[in-house]
Design a protein around this motif. Structure first.
Motif, mmCIF file in Angstrom:
data_model
loop_
_atom_site.group_PDB
_atom_site.id
_atom_site.type_symbol
_atom_site.label_atom_id
_atom_site.label_comp_id
_atom_site.label_asym_id
_atom_site.label_seq_id
_atom_site.Cartn_x
_atom_site.Cartn_y
_atom_site.Cartn_z
ATOM 1 N N GLN A 85 0.863 -1.131 0.053
ATOM 2 C CA GLN A 85 0.218 -0.029 -0.147
ATOM 3 C C GLN A 85 1.070 1.284 0.041
ATOM 4 N N VAL A 86 0.965 1.858 -1.097
ATOM 5 C CA VAL A 86 2.084 2.903 -1.271
ATOM 6 C C VAL A 86 1.873 4.134 -0.576
ATOM 7 N N HIS A 87 0.543 4.569 -0.089
ATOM 8 C CA HIS A 87 0.278 5.666 0.806
ATOM 9 C C HIS A 87 -1.026 5.450 1.807
ATOM 10 N N PRO A 88 -1.070 5.646 2.811
ATOM 11 C CA PRO A 88 -2.251 5.292 4.109
ATOM 12 C C PRO A 88 -3.411 5.436 3.408
ATOM 13 N N ARG A 89 -3.720 6.373 2.606
ATOM 14 C CA ARG A 89 -4.969 6.915 1.964
ATOM 15 C C ARG A 89 -5.386 6.020 0.728
ATOM 16 N N ASP A 90 -4.481 5.198 0.330
ATOM 17 C CA ASP A 90 -4.749 4.289 -1.012
ATOM 18 C C ASP A 90 -5.989 3.208 -0.746
ATOM 19 N N ASN A 91 -6.962 3.028 -1.481
ATOM 20 C CA ASN A 91 -7.620 2.158 -1.504
ATOM 21 C C ASN A 91 -7.356 0.707 -2.485
ATOM 22 N N VAL A 92 -6.167 1.041 -2.880
ATOM 23 C CA VAL A 92 -5.325 -0.331 -3.746
ATOM 24 C C VAL A 92 -3.938 -0.665 -3.025
ATOM 25 N N VAL A 93 -3.573 -2.039 -3.365
ATOM 26 C CA VAL A 93 -2.191 -2.339 -3.230
ATOM 27 C C VAL A 93 -1.631 -2.682 -4.411
ATOM 28 N N VAL A 94 -0.334 -2.560 -4.516
ATOM 29 C CA VAL A 94 0.421 -2.962 -5.850
ATOM 30 C C VAL A 94 1.084 -4.415 -5.546
ATOM 31 N N ALA A 95 0.944 -5.189 -6.393
ATOM 32 C CA ALA A 95 1.342 -6.618 -6.295
ATOM 33 C C ALA A 95 2.891 -6.353 -6.715
ATOM 34 N N LEU A 96 3.771 -6.814 -5.797
ATOM 35 C CA LEU A 96 5.247 -6.761 -5.994
ATOM 36 C C LEU A 96 5.687 -8.059 -6.610
ATOM 37 N N GLN A 97 4.965 -9.057 -6.560
ATOM 38 C CA GLN A 97 5.151 -10.344 -7.118
ATOM 39 C C GLN A 97 3.740 -10.997 -7.780
ATOM 40 N N PRO A 98 3.813 -11.781 -8.671
ATOM 41 C CA PRO A 98 2.585 -12.216 -9.211
ATOM 42 C C PRO A 98 1.796 -12.790 -8.137
ATOM 43 N N LEU A 99 0.503 -12.502 -8.174
ATOM 44 C CA LEU A 99 -0.435 -13.067 -7.071
ATOM 45 C C LEU A 99 -1.415 -14.243 -8.222
ATOM 46 N N ALA A 100 -1.636 -15.440 -7.418
ATOM 47 C CA ALA A 100 -2.313 -16.469 -8.090
ATOM 48 C C ALA A 100 -3.700 -16.175 -7.580
ATOM 49 N N GLN A 101 -4.740 -16.569 -8.536
ATOM 50 C CA GLN A 101 -6.264 -16.428 -8.165
ATOM 51 C C GLN A 101 -6.647 -16.998 -7.117
ATOM 52 N N GLY A 102 -7.305 -16.470 -6.197
ATOM 53 C CA GLY A 102 -7.649 -17.055 -4.777
ATOM 54 C C GLY A 102 -6.658 -17.255 -3.554
ATOM 55 N N ALA A 103 -5.316 -16.423 -4.034
ATOM 56 C CA ALA A 103 -4.269 -16.313 -3.058
ATOM 57 C C ALA A 103 -4.803 -15.396 -1.914
ATOM 58 N N ALA A 104 -4.250 -15.778 -0.763
ATOM 59 C CA ALA A 104 -4.838 -14.863 0.333
ATOM 60 C C ALA A 104 -3.634 -13.651 0.489
ATOM 61 N N LEU A 105 -4.159 -12.616 0.312
ATOM 62 C CA LEU A 105 -3.005 -11.362 0.520
ATOM 63 C C LEU A 105 -2.378 -11.592 1.842
ATOM 64 N N PRO A 106 -1.080 -10.943 2.054
ATOM 65 C CA PRO A 106 -0.484 -11.260 3.471
ATOM 66 C C PRO A 106 -1.029 -9.879 4.391
ATOM 67 N N GLU A 107 -0.435 -10.244 5.556
ATOM 68 C CA GLU A 107 -0.788 -9.224 6.506
ATOM 69 C C GLU A 107 -0.211 -7.913 6.225
ATOM 70 N N PRO A 108 -1.066 -6.889 6.488
ATOM 71 C CA PRO A 108 -2.258 -6.725 7.171
ATOM 72 C C PRO A 108 -3.493 -6.831 6.652
ATOM 73 N N PHE A 109 -3.528 -7.513 5.226
ATOM 74 C CA PHE A 109 -4.452 -7.546 4.353
ATOM 75 C C PHE A 109 -5.158 -9.040 4.065
ATOM 76 N N ALA A 110 -4.830 -9.737 5.174
ATOM 77 C CA ALA A 110 -4.878 -11.231 5.037
ATOM 78 C C ALA A 110 -6.581 -11.490 4.951
ATOM 79 N N GLN A 111 -7.504 -10.615 5.465
ATOM 80 C CA GLN A 111 -8.817 -10.871 5.158
ATOM 81 C C GLN A 111 -9.383 -10.922 3.543
ATOM 82 N N LEU A 112 -8.379 -10.548 2.779
ATOM 83 C CA LEU A 112 -8.763 -10.467 1.115
ATOM 84 C C LEU A 112 -8.127 -11.365 0.269
#
Length: 518
Positions: free
Chosen positions: A27-54
């Motif tokens: 998450q580049v800035h605290p106000r952002d409503n997006v994150v940037v994938a720094l590595q490829p993410l597979a469909q269904g992959a859980a995002l890491p903390e602190p976004f593990a609910q997604l």
């Protein structure tokens, strides 16, 4: 929907290095409503903390965006703390955000309001080099190289200029740092601004401190007359200039070689001497950006910009269209109301240039940018302007003009890599910092330091890349120390260490053409 940036808003960004571990997303800035994938993410992959609910709703390539929350159609998508466009459909948390569901909010000219300078003072850190070894010229300017440049008034003598350079290198390669012909197709059948652009750009190169000697070759009948070009090159040591028209000599190759011999004799005894950082002039450029450019390479270059500005050196930033949507960040750092007004004019004039040619102002990013994760011009611009650091904007100059003020200067120019990098050189940059996420072999008259935004590019194209900003993604990396190490490397380059473009002899110029050809 407005994309107005509020002057005074913090532009302090998170970076992978600040967080200090190898991340999957950022998450580049605290106000952002997006994150940037720094590595490829597979469909269904859980995002890491602190976004593990997604979980990722689709496969997401590295450099691309993932929604942190539900975003309704028409609502802004926020990255870098600012709107980068609006959702074109309802977006669920965890969904991939790109061209299929995000569109620009840019249109025409904008009314701006001056609110004072919001920039914070900069200090030069202890422990960093305060000098480099450069060539002090008679006018006080300092070059990072001692080369002989052949500049032609018109494309008709391109081959003659190249032959002179080729033969001269065989004779004098051990005497000076190099002999190069910078050819172009213009100078004839040009009128108005087109001719003025050509003449001013070439005059800037003739006056460049990296050129210890300059041979100017004309034809004789061209619009860009030799006498007028030399008259536009006011700040030169005439003992280091030779010129002639090919139509007025018996053999232009022999005449050129004789002129080179005289210039080399004048340059042969030039020596590097210690020069303060305040004598550095750095041009900042990005090309072939990807989704990581605004997170690694561009912020790294921005830290260098701040170091040079703190040392009273000059930093020049161009690519005016890649300020669209982020221009108010610079306006909030204008030294005074006059500079603020100059930025407004710079941006609105360039937007009008698009409008006059019946083109949308947002016709950017390129296909390569989009493949790397950039979607809108606002997003590209907010990442691109990271190269300007946080320094006060002290000056705005037009295409073909030379930077004269310490600190950050904004230079009028298009985004095209070759045209804008040539303009930076003509503005006086003795070192170019060129960030890239996709790579290019391009090089220019001034030493061109290529900085990769990702380590895979640096590993794949070591013959192109000088420095890997992807190292900022390594666990435990300290961003400040990383930038200080890079600054030390740049001091070595300014003192003579060859860049990849120099080793490969990739050097060329390009001139901005925007008018009628007879």
């Amino acid at each position: 929907m407005s994309t107005e940036l509020k002057p005074g808003c913090s532009t302090k960004l998170n970076t992978p290095a600040d967080i200090g571990e190898q991340l999957q997303v950022l998450q580049v800035h605290p106000r952002d409503n997006v994150v940037v994938a720094l590595q490829p993410l597979a469909q269904g992959a859980a995002l890491p903390e602190p976004f593990a609910q997604l979980t990722a709703q689709q496969a997401v390539p590295a450099g691309h965006k993932v929604a942190l929350a539900n975003i309704a159609k028409g609502e802004p998508v926020i990255k870098y703390g600012f709107a980068i466009g609006a959702a074109t459909t309802d977006i669920r948390a965890g969904e991939h955000i790109h061209s299929h569901n995000l569109a620009t909010l840019l249109s025409g000219q904008v009314n701006y309001r001056y609110s004072g300078c919001q920039a914070q003072p900069l200090t030069f850190p202890a422990g960093l080099p305060t000098e480099f070894m450069g060539y002090r010229r008679a006018n006080g300017k300092v070059g990072t190289r001692n080369e002989l440049w052949i500049i032609n008034t018109v494309g008709c003598v391109n081959r003659a200029a190249m032959r002179v350079a080729e033969q001269a290198r065989k004779l004098y390669s051990d005497d000076i740092d190099g002999i190069y012909a910078f050819t172009h197709p213009f100078g004839c059948s040009q009128l108005g601004d087109d001719l003025d652009h050509t003449r001013r750009l070439l005059a800037g190169l003739i006056q460049h401190p990296n050129a210890g000697g300059v041979l100017v070759m004309g034809l004789g009948c061209e619009n860009n007359q030799l006498s007028k070009l030399l008259a536009a090159s006011e700040d030169v040591d005439l003992s280091r200039i030779r010129s002639f028209n090919a139509q007025q000599v018996e053999d232009e190759i022999e005449q050129g070689l004789a002129a080179v011999e005289e210039l080399v004799a004048r340059m042969r005894d030039d020596k590097r001497t210690p020069c303060p950082v305040s004598d550095l002039v750095m041009g900042m450029k990005c090309g072939g950006s990807d989704g990581l450019s605004g997170l690694t390479a561009n912020p790294l270059v921005g830290r260098i910009a701040d170091l040079v500005a703190a040392g009273n050196g000059k930093v020049v930033l161009t690519e005016t269209p890649e300020m669209f949507g982020a221009e108010q960040v610079f306006m909030a750092r204008a030294q005074n109301e006059q500079v603020f007004g100059d930025i407004v004019t710079l941006v609105n004039d360039f937007k009008q240039y698009f409008i006059d040619n019946k083109q949308p102002v947002y016709e950017n990013p390129s296909p390569g940018n989009k493949d790397g994760g950039l979607t809108t011009l606002e997003e590209k611009s907010l990442g691109a302007i990271q190269k300007g650091g946080s320094a006060v904007v002290n000056q705005v100059i037009r295409y073909g003009d030379m930077a004269s003020q310490s600190g950050l200067t904004l230079l009028e120019g298009p985004g095209n890599d070759a045209v804008s990098s040539t303009a930076l050189t003509a503005a006086g940059a003795t070192l170019l910092l060129f960030t890239t996420g996709r790579g290019t072999p391009l090089g220019f008259p001034a030493p061109t330091v290529k900085i990769s935004s990702n380590s895979s590019l640096a590993a794949r194209k070591p013959q192109w890349i000088d420095f890997d900003a992807g190292g900022l993604l390594k666990k435990g990396q300290d961003a400040e120390q990383f930038s200080h190490d890079f600054f030390r490397y740049l001091i070595d380059v300014a003192s003579g260490k060859a860049t990849r473009n120099e080793q490969s002899d990739n050097r060329e110029i390009a001139i901005w053409k925007n008018g009628v050809t007879l």
